[in-house]
Design a protein around this motif. Structure first.
Motif, PDB file in Angstrom:
ATOM      1  N   PRO A   1      -3.739  -4.092   1.116  1.00 31.43           N
ATOM      2  CA  PRO A   1      -5.089  -4.030   0.538  1.00 31.43           C
ATOM      3  C   PRO A   1      -5.488  -2.589   0.177  1.00 31.43           C
ATOM      4  O   PRO A   1      -5.390  -1.693   1.016  1.00 31.43           O
ATOM      5  CB  PRO A   1      -5.978  -4.590   1.640  1.00 31.43           C
ATOM      6  N   VAL A   2      -5.945  -2.400  -1.044  1.00 28.23           N
ATOM      7  CA  VAL A   2      -6.273  -1.075  -1.566  1.00 28.23           C
ATOM      8  C   VAL A   2      -7.405  -0.438  -0.773  1.00 28.23           C
ATOM      9  O   VAL A   2      -7.386   0.767  -0.491  1.00 28.23           O
ATOM     10  CB  VAL A   2      -6.636  -1.174  -3.065  1.00 28.23           C
ATOM     11  N   LYS A   3      -8.401  -1.232  -0.419  1.00 29.59           N
ATOM     12  CA  LYS A   3      -9.566  -0.695   0.279  1.00 29.59           C
ATOM     13  C   LYS A   3      -9.170  -0.032   1.593  1.00 29.59           C
ATOM     14  O   LYS A   3      -9.677   1.047   1.951  1.00 29.59           O
ATOM     15  CB  LYS A   3     -10.587  -1.807   0.521  1.00 29.59           C
ATOM     16  N   THR A   4      -8.262  -0.650   2.309  1.00 28.02           N
ATOM     17  CA  THR A   4      -7.809  -0.083   3.580  1.00 28.02           C
ATOM     18  C   THR A   4      -7.101   1.241   3.363  1.00 28.02           C
ATOM     19  O   THR A   4      -7.283   2.205   4.116  1.00 28.02           O
ATOM     20  CB  THR A   4      -6.860  -1.069   4.287  1.00 28.02           C
ATOM     21  N   LYS A   5      -6.306   1.297   2.294  1.00 29.37           N
ATOM     22  CA  LYS A   5      -5.545   2.506   1.998  1.00 29.37           C
ATOM     23  C   LYS A   5      -6.475   3.669   1.681  1.00 29.37           C
ATOM     24  O   LYS A   5      -6.325   4.771   2.204  1.00 29.37           O
ATOM     25  CB  LYS A   5      -4.620   2.231   0.810  1.00 29.37           C
ATOM     26  N   ILE A   6      -7.469   3.431   0.822  1.00 25.59           N
ATOM     27  CA  ILE A   6      -8.385   4.509   0.424  1.00 25.59           C
ATOM     28  C   ILE A   6      -9.312   4.884   1.581  1.00 25.59           C
ATOM     29  O   ILE A   6      -9.660   6.055   1.755  1.00 25.59           O
ATOM     30  CB  ILE A   6      -9.183   4.098  -0.826  1.00 25.59           C
ATOM     31  N   SER A   7      -9.696   3.901   2.381  1.00 25.82           N
ATOM     32  CA  SER A   7     -10.522   4.200   3.558  1.00 25.82           C
ATOM     33  C   SER A   7      -9.776   5.131   4.504  1.00 25.82           C
ATOM     34  O   SER A   7     -10.371   6.020   5.127  1.00 25.82           O
ATOM     35  CB  SER A   7     -10.899   2.910   4.288  1.00 25.82           C
TER      36      SER A   7
END
Length: 621
Positions: free
Chosen positions: A95-101
């Protein structure tokens, strides 16, 4: 594997890259040896009303070229699984959101706390705030991009930043703070692990054997073991004394780092599904030209291999065949391993040292060329509805040694004998597996005829290498056939086959067992002609044969054929071969394992059709 060779490659890299800044030597290529794309989050920072203001401008996509090696401007340096990457540049995945977070909560915060007085801190603090504010917008857009990516793009894309300050575009590498972070990370990782420091002064380096002002405890180029594990640590399991296990001089760490990095990015690949690396050594250590020549040769071979895989062409031994073309002015170590993607530690599955090109030539070119000449392998398989020759590759070995592939590879590379019992156990196990699958599976199952021919090819290959023995002095004596009547059995073809395959059929009893298999195939054909099925097949007990059962199969097959055939003489010549080589040689069955005799029977069964004349006699099949 000799770390001196790794250091030598690192020293060569230092010599070749004198024009680079120190930070560039620590920056890593995210996807070595291939072109990929970098998603760039674009932010613009300007002074408004006397204050710095950061605005998100969107996403650019840039292509990163393997040929140009233009990856350095993104300043990627891998970190730990728990701590995130060292810089904000990272491999992007869902998941992209987890990566950027993770970039916001870990990486950017670590950078901001590295040197709080640095002039660049204000930019990264502001960047972090704005990134958090725009998180939903950014992640939703990247998710939309991912939905339209190709399969390759979804697994080989990176994420980085483009920051415009006062109308000047900056990549991550352009910031002095980032350079300091990267260099510090590269240096401190040599003696700090999970908060524990391991270094001392005025000790002998294990690499050079010389006294060093400082030696470090965590500078090994590959983490063959984790210093977290008690068993690998001296000094009563105290990590700070890890330098006692593997002391590396401070002035040697950069060479090791660069050597490791170059090997990891350029000299690694897959050998029939097993990840491995190659470390080259010139025969004469002082010949740096030889080292450079070999490195470039291997790098090109690995690059070609990766490219051919992307084009879906088989190329599992391209590197080995490239080495085989060279003279013995160098040797290589091959290390098969599995890397823990979280810790970076590698588990060594197999290491083969000091292999010369001449050995590769024997294993990958000369011996296969001899084996491939056999007529039995011509037009032996069908690919895309076209007959193809069966040719040797290590895939043949993997067919029969899936679970112990590397163990067998090791024996073959160094020429250690392999147990015949083990070979026939594995061969007949695959034959039985495919046979059972053919009776129950709905999908495609490899024909047993192919499996048998692959097994014969395996035996021939190992015999040519003198890894297994066979009766090289065996002379097949053609039977004296007194029968004058016309026969359905192609006697001349059978005799020729046995003579051509005397490394496979290297004794009378093996010829005899093979002949019983041929006779049983004839019975199958007769039954199918009459009944449209082959009930006698149940007598074979799934190819789990022994001497008593094999003799029973023979006598019952004869009885069945007599019941079906009016003119039984049409197989008398085959019966004479069986009498001479099987019935009279029955005591020799005790010298064979059940698996071995089962295989020779199945081989005759699968090849029997080629020894039957097509002409009908007295309307008999």
């Amino acid at each position: 594997m000799q770390d001196k060779a790794i250091a030598a490659i690192g020293e060569w890299q230092l010599e070749k890259n004198k024009d680079l800044e120190p930070v560039d030597l620590y920056i890593e290529n995210m996807f070595p040896g291939k072109d990929y794309q970098m998603l760039l989050l674009v932010f613009e920072i300007n002074i408004t009303n006397g204050e710095l203001v950061c605005n998100y401008k969107g996403i650019d996509i840039e292509k990163v070229s393997a040929e140009k090696e233009d990856y350095r401007k993104y300043a990627y340096r891998k970190g730990s699984a728990r701590g995130g990457d060292i810089t904000p540049t990272t491999k992007i995945s869902t998941p992209v959101k987890t990566k950027i977070s993770g970039i916001c909560n870990t990486t950017l915060k670590n950078i901001s706390s590295f040197n709080k007085k640095h002039n660049d801190i204000k930019y990264f603090n502001l960047l972090n705030i704005t990134l958090i504010q725009k998180l939903e917008e950014i992640t939703n857009y990247i998710d939309e991009l991912f939905a339209n990516f190709t399969k390759d793009e979804t697994v080989s894309s990176g994420l980085s930043f483009k920051i415009i300050i006062n109308e000047e575009t900056n990549y991550i590498r352009d910031f002095e703070l980032i350079k300091e972070v990267i260099i510090s990370s590269g240096a401190t990782s040599n003696y700090i692990h999970s908060g524990t420091e391991s270094k001392t002064k005025n000790k002998i380096s294990s690499l050079s054997g010389q006294l060093s002002d400082e030696v470090f405890g965590f500078a090994a180029p590959y983490k063959y073991s984790s210093p977290d594990k008690p068993g690998f640590i001296s000094g009563f399991f105290n990590k700070k004394y890890n330098w006692r296990n593997y002391p590396i001089g401070s002035n040697e760490t950069l060479s090791l780092e660069l050597g490791r990095k170059f090997i990891q990015q350029n000299l690694t690949g897959y050998f029939y599904g097993n990840e491995y690396m190659i470390v080259p050594h010139p025969i004469i250590k002082t010949k740096s030209n030889d080292l450079e020549l070999v490195i470039k040769l291997l790098k090109t071979a690995f690059d070609d291999e990766r490219q051919s895989k992307e084009l879906k062409k088989r190329s599992e031994d391209r590197v080995q065949k490239t080495i085989a073309q060279e003279k013995n002015y160098f040797y290589v170590d091959m290390l098969f391993y599995k890397e823990d993607k979280k810790t970076g530690a590698i588990s060594i599955n197999l290491m083969i040292e000091e292999l010369l090109p001449s050995r590769f030539r024997q294993l990958f070119i000369d011996t296969p060329a001899i084996v491939n000449q056999g007529r039995i392998f011509k037009n032996a398989i069908t690919i895309k509805k076209e007959l193809q020759n069966l040719t040797f590759s290590f895939q043949i070995i993997k067919v029969f040694f899936e679970k112990t592939f590397l163990e067998i590879v090791h024996k073959i590379f160094i020429g250690t004998p392999i147990s015949k019992d083990l070979i026939f156990t594995n061969i007949i196990a695959i034959i039985r597996k495919n046979y059972n699958a053919s009776k129950t599976a709905d999908g495609w199952v490899e024909p047993l005829n192919w499996t048998v021919k692959k097994a014969i090819m395996l035996l021939n290959y190992l015999q040519e290498l003198n890894i297994i023995n066979y009766n090289q002095n065996y002379k097949y004596m053609e039977p004296e056939i007194t029968q004058k009547k016309e026969s359905r059995f192609f006697l001349e073809g059978f005799n020729e086959f046995v003579k051509e395959n005397n490394s496979f059929l290297d004794s009378d009893i093996k010829v005899g067992i093979f002949s019983v298999g041929v006779l049983t195939r004839f019975l199958f054909d007769i039954q199918y002609q009459s009944l449209k099925n082959t009930p006698f097949e149940n007598k074979l007990r799934g190819y789990k044969l022994n001497p008593e059962l094999l003799m029973q199969v023979y006598t019952e097959a004869l009885d069945k054929i007599q019941k079906y055939q009016k003119s039984f003489f049409i197989y008398n010549d085959l019966r004479e071969i069986i009498n001479k080589n099987f019935v009279l040689k029955t005591p020799d069955l005790a010298k064979m394992t059940n698996n071995e005799l089962s295989f020779y029977f199945v081989a005759g069964l699968e090849m029997g059709k080629q020894f039957k004349k097509e002409k009908q006699i007295d309307n008999q099949y």
